[in-house]
Write an enzyme that holds these catalytic residues in place. Structure first.
Site, mmCIF file in Angstrom:
data_model
loop_
_atom_site.group_PDB
_atom_site.id
_atom_site.type_symbol
_atom_site.label_atom_id
_atom_site.label_comp_id
_atom_site.label_asym_id
_atom_site.label_seq_id
_atom_site.Cartn_x
_atom_site.Cartn_y
_atom_site.Cartn_z
ATOM 1 N N ASP A 103 8.227 88.836 42.897
ATOM 2 C CA ASP A 103 9.689 88.941 42.853
ATOM 3 C C ASP A 103 10.301 87.556 42.746
ATOM 4 O O ASP A 103 9.785 86.589 43.319
ATOM 5 C CB ASP A 103 10.213 89.640 44.109
ATOM 6 C CG ASP A 103 9.745 91.080 44.177
ATOM 7 O OD1 ASP A 103 9.505 91.669 43.103
ATOM 8 O OD2 ASP A 103 9.589 91.610 45.293
ATOM 9 N N ASP A 146 3.211 92.426 43.590
ATOM 10 C CA ASP A 146 4.289 92.142 42.647
ATOM 11 C C ASP A 146 4.818 90.736 42.881
ATOM 12 O O ASP A 146 4.614 90.135 43.935
ATOM 13 C CB ASP A 146 5.424 93.183 42.752
ATOM 14 C CG ASP A 146 5.685 93.583 44.185
ATOM 15 O OD1 ASP A 146 5.592 92.707 45.065
ATOM 16 O OD2 ASP A 146 6.000 94.757 44.433
ATOM 17 N N ASP A 160 13.216 90.502 56.311
ATOM 18 C CA ASP A 160 12.753 91.189 57.514
ATOM 19 C C ASP A 160 11.867 90.329 58.427
ATOM 20 O O ASP A 160 12.157 90.142 59.601
ATOM 21 C CB ASP A 160 12.037 92.504 57.148
ATOM 22 C CG ASP A 160 10.896 92.312 56.150
ATOM 23 O OD1 ASP A 160 10.739 91.190 55.615
ATOM 24 O OD2 ASP A 160 10.151 93.276 55.911
HETATM 25 P P1 ATP Z 1 4.286 94.608 49.540
HETATM 26 O O1 ATP Z 1 3.048 93.781 49.410
HETATM 27 O O2 ATP Z 1 4.052 95.920 50.232
HETATM 28 O O3 ATP Z 1 5.070 94.755 48.276
HETATM 29 P P2 ATP Z 1 6.589 93.134 50.374
HETATM 30 O O4 ATP Z 1 6.865 92.277 51.579
HETATM 31 O O5 ATP Z 1 6.641 92.453 49.038
HETATM 32 O O6 ATP Z 1 5.182 93.802 50.609
HETATM 33 P P3 ATP Z 1 8.666 94.836 49.407
HETATM 34 O O7 ATP Z 1 9.042 96.204 49.860
HETATM 35 O O8 ATP Z 1 8.181 94.638 48.011
HETATM 36 O O9 ATP Z 1 7.576 94.334 50.442
HETATM 37 O O10 ATP Z 1 9.930 93.911 49.703
HETATM 38 C C1 ATP Z 1 10.112 92.648 49.097
HETATM 39 C C2 ATP Z 1 10.794 91.714 50.073
HETATM 40 O O11 ATP Z 1 12.096 92.194 50.414
HETATM 41 C C3 ATP Z 1 10.084 91.538 51.415
HETATM 42 O O12 ATP Z 1 9.074 90.563 51.344
HETATM 43 C C4 ATP Z 1 11.216 91.122 52.343
HETATM 44 O O13 ATP Z 1 11.501 89.751 52.205
HETATM 45 C C5 ATP Z 1 12.405 91.913 51.773
HETATM 46 N N1 ATP Z 1 12.621 93.182 52.476
HETATM 47 C C6 ATP Z 1 12.055 94.384 52.199
HETATM 48 N N2 ATP Z 1 12.509 95.337 53.034
HETATM 49 C C7 ATP Z 1 13.393 94.744 53.858
HETATM 50 C C8 ATP Z 1 14.220 95.200 54.937
HETATM 51 N N3 ATP Z 1 14.192 96.468 55.329
HETATM 52 N N4 ATP Z 1 15.025 94.291 55.555
HETATM 53 C C9 ATP Z 1 15.060 92.994 55.158
HETATM 54 N N5 ATP Z 1 14.298 92.519 54.145
HETATM 55 C C10 ATP Z 1 13.488 93.360 53.503
HETATM 56 MG MG MG Z 2 6.469 93.530 47.199
#
Ligand code: ATP
Ligand code: MG
Length: 462
Positions: A74, A72, A148
């Site tokens: 964002d 995705d 995170d």
């Molecule tokens: P994926 O490829 O699985 O989507 P992602 O890193 O994009 O990995 P998401 O769950 O979509 O994961 O989260 C988007 C963003 O939000 C992350 O990249 C991170 O910066 C932030 N994030 C997600 N969860 C947390 C958390 N528990 N604490 C702090 N920041 C978070």
């Molecule tokens: Mg994501």
């Protein structure tokens, strides 16, 4: 050293005020605007034209940097949710504590746009109440530090085509390092799921976990017990279906976190060290990964949740009942199925909030391993078995298990059938129920463990 400074900064009272980011110019990074989703670009340009900032953030930047296709895209902006809504007619606001805007495009695509924040929702104490916006909006630096992992906190700015890095994420990407932002101990205590997220990204990318982050995980994994079970369940399923479940299991086993997720495995793996259950588990997950990693084609490869959980439980159930070498008939088959069902209730029932139908489905998969083992040795699966409503599901399951035991590779196409023609053959992924298929033109199919009308799986023999 650079990271150390940043990490110290984030723990101070006014951590991010004076932090200068590292700016990586276009010619020194591999991201090209062409790789960014066209709709995400539209959103970014419209924000810019309206005088707002707009950045691609989070996992999208990380994946593009590594040459992967992001799941995705964002976007973060300094526009407030109300202002974003005005710019995009086809949008809605969501979020209980932090509001963010989803912008809808053709074909069901959604781009999420959030206002830059000063804090992560998990770092804030209190209830679910919506937070006063003036407390939560932030600068790009604050938005980076509330995230995170360093590799998840990069910003990509389309106008200058630069990567903006407040946390040393680019260096960590280059070195293959997973590092929690700030003081790992404190950040994982605030939100224990961050430990799972660190392991997830290490497993997916074959990255090393930085020492302090690793220490925080090995010291605190039991704090996951404090998180809502539904959240843990969703996170576990994400990892099991990520295509990297085998490396994920290795790291969770090594850190000990695996046994917080699945306490019943402690005895199976440690007390019966010689039984090879650990490697059996890893082999099963490798097969699952292989299937998930096959090119998608028109129909996505997918497993229902109960299937993947049943796969995870094969070593446990074998340890208890030695199912594959049993010769079961009539009442013995039934009795063993009830024993397996009781074990499932015991080990997964409450913790993973499995619905009755999902548990029945898992039981059927597991107990029938013996039936399939028995007949496949004769290289001939009898018609009565093929006609069973549970046959296709059990057959797929048996083939996965047998590949894990060194048997022939299971054909990926067996796992593409779930959603063909928009039809859902299985219990829904959330396990809340199942859709019955029309049985028209499918005579001679006998349902398993079911009343007159309902089959256990909603699956019919082919
Ligand atoms: P994926 O490829 O699985 O989507 P992602 O890193 O994009 O990995 P998401 O769950 O979509 O994961 O989260 C988007 C963003 O939000 C992350 O990249 C991170 O910066 C932030 N994030 C997600 N969860 C947390 C958390 N528990 N604490 C702090 N920041 C978070
Ligand atoms: Mg994501």
């Amino acid at each position: 050293m650079f990271n150390q400074q940043l990490n110290n900064n984030v723990s101070n009272t006014s951590p991010t005020k004076n932090i200068e980011p590292v700016i990586i110019p276009e010619k020194r990074h591999p991201i090209s605007t062409n790789e960014i989703d066209i709709e995400a670009l539209k959103v970014l340009y419209r924000l810019r034209d309206a005088g707002f900032s707009g950045y691609l953030v989070g996992g999208g930047v990380r994946d593009l940097y590594m040459g992967k296709r992001p799941k995705d895209f964002d976007i973060s902006t300094d526009a407030r949710p109300g202002q974003i809504r005005k710019l995009f007619r086809n949008s809605r606001t969501i979020g209980r504590r932090f509001r963010l805007v989803q912008v809808f495009f053709r074909g069901g695509k959604i781009i999420e746009v959030s206002t830059l924040r000063s804090q992560s929702e998990y770092d804030i104490n209190g209830t679910d109440k919506l937070l006063a916006s003036n407390n939560t909006f932030g600068t790009p630096a604050e938005d980076a530090f509330r995230r995170d992992l360093t590799i998840n906190a990069l910003f990509y700015e389309i106008e200058s085509k630069t990567i903006i890095d407040y946390v040393g994420g680019v260096k960590d990407l280059d070195q293959g390092l997973i590092r929690i932002i700030g003081e790992p101990e404190r950040r994982v205590t605030r939100d224990p799921v961050r430990m799972m997220r660190a392991i997830r990204h290490a497993a997916r990318n074959d990255f090393r976990i930085e020492e302090n982050t690793w220490k925080a995980i090995t010291r605190n994994f039991d704090k996951l017990e404090l998180c809502p079970r539904s959240r843990i369940r969703d996170e576990v399923l994400k990892d099991l279906t990520s295509g990297s479940s085998e490396p994920w299991a290795r790291i969770t086993l090594e850190s000990g976190l695996f046994f917080t997720l699945f306490p019943f495995y402690r005895e199976v793996i440690y007390q019966h060290v010689d039984s090879g259950r650990r490697s059996e588990l890893l082999s099963l997950l490798s097969v699952v990964d292989r299937l998930y990693n096959t090119p998608e084609g028109d129909v996505r490869i997918d497993f229902p949740d109960y299937f993947i959980l049943a796969t995870l439980l094969v070593p446990l159930v074998e340890d208890h009942f030695d199912i594959s070498s049993q010769r079961l008939k009539g009442p013995t088959h039934y009795r063993l199925s009830r024993k397996i069902r009781a074990v499932l209730d015991d080990v997964l029932g409450e913790r993973y909030n499995l619905k009755r139908m999902a548990k029945e489905a898992m039981t059927t998969l597991l107990v029938n391993l013996s039936t399939f083992e028995q007949f496949s040795r004769k290289k001939n699966l009898p018609k009565w078995l093929r006609n069973k409503s549970y046959f296709p599901d059990c057959y797929r399951f048996y083939r996965v298990v047998s590949e894990a035991r060194g048997g022939p590779q299971v054909d990926e196409d067996l796992f593409r059938i779930h959603r063909q023609g928009g039809r859902q053959d299985h219990i829904r992924r959330d396990g809340k129920g199942y859709k019955k298929n029309s049985s028209k033109g499918r005579k001679g199919v006998r349902p398993a463990f079911a009343d007159k009308n309902k089959s256990v799986f909603g699956l019919r023999g082919r």
